[in-house]
Design an enzyme around this catalytic site. Sequence first.
Site, PDB file in Angstrom:
ATOM      1  N   GLY A  18      19.153 -62.175  12.358  1.00 44.93           N
ATOM      2  CA  GLY A  18      18.424 -61.177  11.570  1.00 44.93           C
ATOM      3  C   GLY A  18      17.856 -61.728  10.277  1.00 44.93           C
ATOM      4  CG  HIS A  21      12.344 -66.505   8.146  1.00 45.62           C
ATOM      5  ND1 HIS A  21      11.920 -67.437   9.061  1.00 45.62           N
ATOM      6  CD2 HIS A  21      13.664 -66.730   7.962  1.00 45.62           C
ATOM      7  CE1 HIS A  21      12.933 -68.216   9.389  1.00 45.62           C
ATOM      8  NE2 HIS A  21      14.010 -67.798   8.755  1.00 45.62           N
ATOM      9  CG  HIS A  24      13.823 -65.494  12.599  1.00 48.07           C
ATOM     10  ND1 HIS A  24      14.042 -65.258  11.271  1.00 48.07           N
ATOM     11  CD2 HIS A  24      14.972 -66.041  13.086  1.00 48.07           C
ATOM     12  CE1 HIS A  24      15.264 -65.649  10.951  1.00 48.07           C
ATOM     13  NE2 HIS A  24      15.842 -66.123  12.019  1.00 48.07           N
ATOM     14  CD  GLN A  48      26.668 -68.653  14.063  1.00 46.92           C
ATOM     15  OE1 GLN A  48      26.574 -68.155  15.188  1.00 46.92           O
ATOM     16  NE2 GLN A  48      25.638 -69.266  13.501  1.00 46.92           N
ATOM     17  N   GLY A 134      15.226 -72.426  17.196  1.00 48.46           N
ATOM     18  CA  GLY A 134      14.434 -73.191  16.233  1.00 48.46           C
ATOM     19  C   GLY A 134      14.899 -74.639  16.136  1.00 48.46           C
ATOM     20  CD  GLU A 135      11.366 -78.482  17.932  1.00 46.11           C
ATOM     21  OE1 GLU A 135      10.631 -78.877  16.996  1.00 46.11           O
ATOM     22  OE2 GLU A 135      11.048 -78.550  19.133  1.00 46.11           O
ATOM     23  CB  SER A 173      17.913 -65.778   6.854  1.00 42.47           C
ATOM     24  OG  SER A 173      17.230 -65.606   8.066  1.00 42.47           O
TER      25      SER A 173
HETATM   26  O1  PAF Z   1      20.522 -69.933  14.762  1.00 42.76           O
HETATM   27  C1  PAF Z   1      21.067 -68.817  14.628  1.00 42.76           C
HETATM   28  O2  PAF Z   1      20.522 -67.898  14.048  1.00 42.76           O
HETATM   29  C2  PAF Z   1      22.466 -68.624  15.205  1.00 42.76           C
HETATM   30  O3  PAF Z   1      23.235 -69.769  15.076  1.00 42.76           O
HETATM   31  C3  PAF Z   1      22.460 -68.117  16.654  1.00 42.76           C
HETATM   32  C4  PAF Z   1      21.827 -69.129  17.598  1.00 42.76           C
HETATM   33  C5  PAF Z   1      21.705 -66.801  16.745  1.00 42.76           C
HETATM   34  C6  PAF Z   1      23.895 -67.890  17.144  1.00 42.76           C
HETATM   35  O4  PAF Z   1      24.563 -66.963  16.359  1.00 42.76           O
END
Ligand code: PAF
Length: 272
Positions: A18, A21, A24, A48, A134-135, A173
């Site tokens: 979320g 920007h 995304h 994470q 995203g890279e 973000s």
């Molecule tokens: O890159 C992210 O935003 C996160 O690590 C992901 C891939 C959505 C997993 O939570």
Amino acid sequence: MRAWRKSVGHVTLVPTMGFLHDGHMSLVRRAKAEGGKVAVSIFVNPTQFGPTEDLSTYPRNESRDLDMLRDAGVDAVFIPDVADVYDPNAQTIVETTELAKVLIGKLRPGHFRGVATVVTKLFNIIRPDAAVFGEKDYQQLAVIRTMVRDLDMDVKIIGGPIMREADGLAMSSRNVRLSPEDRAAAPVLARALNEAAAMAPTGVTASRLRSHVRATLEAEPRAQVQSVDIRDAETLETISGPLTRPAVILLAVKFGQVFLIDNRVVYPKEQA
Ligand code: PAF
């Protein structure tokens, strides 16, 4: 979500946390280019984040995100609660044992286990045919490609290029949490990477390139350099001596409490 999934054909998923920007939205455009339907997940995945990391301050703006996704013509948005994703009695994790331990994995122990587990769960819930990442999160993309290969997951993984602000700062973000002074200093990452890309074809060694990048970053007093690494762009194995294959320079730098990453693939002479 499962009922919607059963009613449609080809689906490409863009997993996000979320606070969307343009970076995304470029992944959403890439997903649309696959044809079929596009689904976006918005889930700030607690597993994470480390205990001292920025889970509680991670920026959120769900209604703005939904407006942006509606305007972009996304077909489905999945916004689960933590309790919907994680059973309190869950015992199963997914981990790329070697890749999860190096680079960002060293700075953020457990981070890639959280990413691999939640992405597996999102794949199982949404059952996409393809997914775009995203890279900018170069190691994350490598972790996901490895996981998909190792576990025979039938999902095509697509990388989307880094989107940058006009001054070169990679879109993230987290950028909104930079103080004005740190925001002004943060483009040093892109500057250091650009200098490295220009040096790479001159026959320079990996260690010389690494020291140059580190010196450029350290010349910026607001930058707290966490790591500067040069790895084989494909395997992420360490390299030394003159570059003979494309290499990726991976940066992790803190400004105040904000952890920023950036990277760039650089090429030796014959491939520049
Ligand atoms: O890159 C992210 O935003 C996160 O690590 C992901 C891939 C959505 C997993 O939570």
